[in-house]
Design an enzyme around this catalytic site. Structure first.
Site, mmCIF file in Angstrom:
data_model
loop_
_atom_site.group_PDB
_atom_site.id
_atom_site.type_symbol
_atom_site.label_atom_id
_atom_site.label_comp_id
_atom_site.label_asym_id
_atom_site.label_seq_id
_atom_site.Cartn_x
_atom_site.Cartn_y
_atom_site.Cartn_z
ATOM 1 N N LYS A 78 0.842 -1.211 0.000
ATOM 2 C CA LYS A 78 0.000 0.000 0.000
ATOM 3 C C LYS A 78 0.878 1.263 0.000
ATOM 4 O O LYS A 78 2.086 1.172 -0.139
ATOM 5 C CB LYS A 78 -0.958 -0.040 1.199
ATOM 6 C CG LYS A 78 -1.787 -1.343 1.288
ATOM 7 C CD LYS A 78 -2.820 -1.484 0.166
ATOM 8 C CE LYS A 78 -3.407 -2.875 0.041
ATOM 9 N NZ LYS A 78 -4.324 -3.305 1.066
HETATM 10 C C1 PLP Z 1 -5.275 -4.486 1.396
HETATM 11 C C2 PLP Z 1 -6.745 -4.324 1.476
HETATM 12 C C3 PLP Z 1 -7.488 -4.710 2.604
HETATM 13 C C4 PLP Z 1 -6.897 -5.466 3.746
HETATM 14 O O1 PLP Z 1 -5.798 -4.831 4.295
HETATM 15 P P1 PLP Z 1 -4.887 -5.583 5.379
HETATM 16 O O2 PLP Z 1 -4.206 -4.440 6.079
HETATM 17 O O3 PLP Z 1 -3.941 -6.440 4.603
HETATM 18 O O4 PLP Z 1 -5.772 -6.353 6.271
HETATM 19 C C5 PLP Z 1 -8.842 -4.431 2.626
HETATM 20 N N1 PLP Z 1 -9.460 -3.831 1.595
HETATM 21 C C6 PLP Z 1 -8.783 -3.465 0.490
HETATM 22 C C7 PLP Z 1 -9.511 -2.779 -0.616
HETATM 23 C C8 PLP Z 1 -7.412 -3.723 0.393
HETATM 24 O O5 PLP Z 1 -6.754 -3.394 -0.724
#
Ligand code: PLP
Length: 387
Positions: free
Chosen positions: A190
């Protein structure tokens, strides 16, 4: 040739030092770094409360719980998302349904939402919560979704896992002007990372208290929230059923340190996205359309192949890029087609726009340290794949 990934973290010496400082300190968890990260993020977003947790998935789960989602309730989200956006409702014993996507933004379609709400009202089965997902970082049409929320009485959780550093109508995503709770992810792919980690933001003090309790076993140390005066200095009360979803101080220190470069990260993504737009102008692909109301965090750069103009299939092009060491990916497999959801009765054809998108989409590499040389390699590989 080294693989160019679709996304990756950028860790500086200052980030490393911040984590080392925690390791040398008295607190590895439940120390000062978590509140410092929370306060910095709340200030950045212009929101009253930020609650750090160990993942965005955990944040989505306790956001649903804090809004009272339980058995018999219905939660709606986009089929074009990571499974966590839907699973959070199932964790609470609620049912999930989906709203098809907009053909231009690939976000939940407001027209489809309005249509489905009108039908659901007639059937007496309205959602308790709607979870719009800001896909690739591009904000959903929150003004319209919020207005529908007022009309039909549902709560809103923004899944902004892709969107930190972005803006909607000139204001930071995460300020909850059009929602009850916003959720961010700090997974390494991210925009900023805490290795694993997430954050929930809200303007509502009661929701904030609820989120804080749910993150840590349902326990409070605040005498105001207890059923009677504390027995002594050691005393705490469990007032609800919570979890251990705490973020560590090492993670928070990393996240806080990364925030110093958040705006630069997003700005670089925009420079590289504009360069992609220009380089791809003559390719048989659709480049991402940016709604003028939003400034995207640009977590992802998704192209759609104009498959009707190609002799190659979507799969051929994807495989060719991977074979040329371009670490392309696909965001997302429509959630309703996953076997777990198919077993609940969802079928191919239920959300045709999301399925059509899935048959054409490819996420090209995009990250904070992505260079022009790497981008040129991606373009040449795509040219070859389309020959
Ligand atoms: C990455 C992601 C999540 C989950 O994030 P984590 O921190 O890995 O639990 C949820 N929703 C979306 C749209 C994502 O891209």
């Amino acid at each position: 040739m080294t693989m160019i990934p679709y996304g990756r973290q950028d860790i500086s010496e200052a980030d490393i030092q911040a984590v080392v400082d925690v390791l040398r300190s008295d607190f590895l968890t439940q120390g000062p770094a978590v509140p410092a990260f929370e306060q910095a993020l709340a200030a950045y977003c212009g929101v009253a409360h930020a609650i750090a947790v160990n993942s965005a998935t955990s944040a989505l789960h306790i956001a649903c719980l804090a809004l009272g989602v339980g058995p018999g309730d219905l939660v709606w989200t986009s089929p074009n998302t990571f499974v966590a956006s839907a699973n959070c409702a199932l964790y609470c014993g609620a049912d999930v349904d989906f709203v098809d996507i907009d053909a231009r933004t690939y976000n939940l379609s407001v027209e489809a939402l309005a249509h489905k709400l009108a039908q659901a009202k007639l059937a007496g089965r309205l959602p308790k919560v709607v979870i719009p997902v800001h896909l690739t970082g591009q904000p959903c049409d929150m003004l319209a979704i919020h207005a529908l929320g007022q009309e039909y009485g549902f709560k809103i959780i923004e899944d902004a896992s892709h969107a930190i550093g972005g803006k909607y109508r000139g204001e930071a995503i995460g300020n909850c002007r059009y929602s009850d709770i916003t959720v961010f992810s700090f997974h390494p792919v991210k925009i900023i990372t805490s290795a694993e980690g997430g954050m929930a933001t809200t303007q509502d003090a009661q929701l904030a208290t609820s989120l804080q309790q749910l993150r840590s076993h349902g326990i409070t140390r605040d005498p105001e929230l207890m059923t009677h005066a504390p027995d002594g200095a050691w005393y705490y009360q469990q007032v609800t059923l919570g979890y251990n979803y705490r973020m560590t101080d090492m993670q928070a220190a990393l996240g806080l340190s990364q925030m110093a470069r958040l705006d630069d990260f997003v700005a670089h993504r925009h420079v590289m996205a504009r360069r992609y737009d220009a380089l791809l102008a003559d390719f048989p692909v659709i480049t991402p359309w940016q709604h003028p109301d939003g400034y995207s965090g640009l977590h992802l750069y998704v192209i759609r192949l104009q498959t009707e103009r190609l002799t190659q299939t979507h799969r051929d092009v994807f495989d060719s890029l991977r074979a040329q060491s371009i670490g392309v990916n696909l965001h997302y497999i429509p959630v309703h087609t996953q076997p777990y959801y198919a077993a609940k009765g969802f079928k191919p054809g239920d959300f045709p726009e999301a399925e059509h998108y899935y048959s054409q989409a490819i996420s090209l590499p995009m990250y904070a340290t992505f260079t022009e040389e790497q981008q040129d390699r991606v373009i040449e590989a795509l040219r070859k794949a389309l020959q």
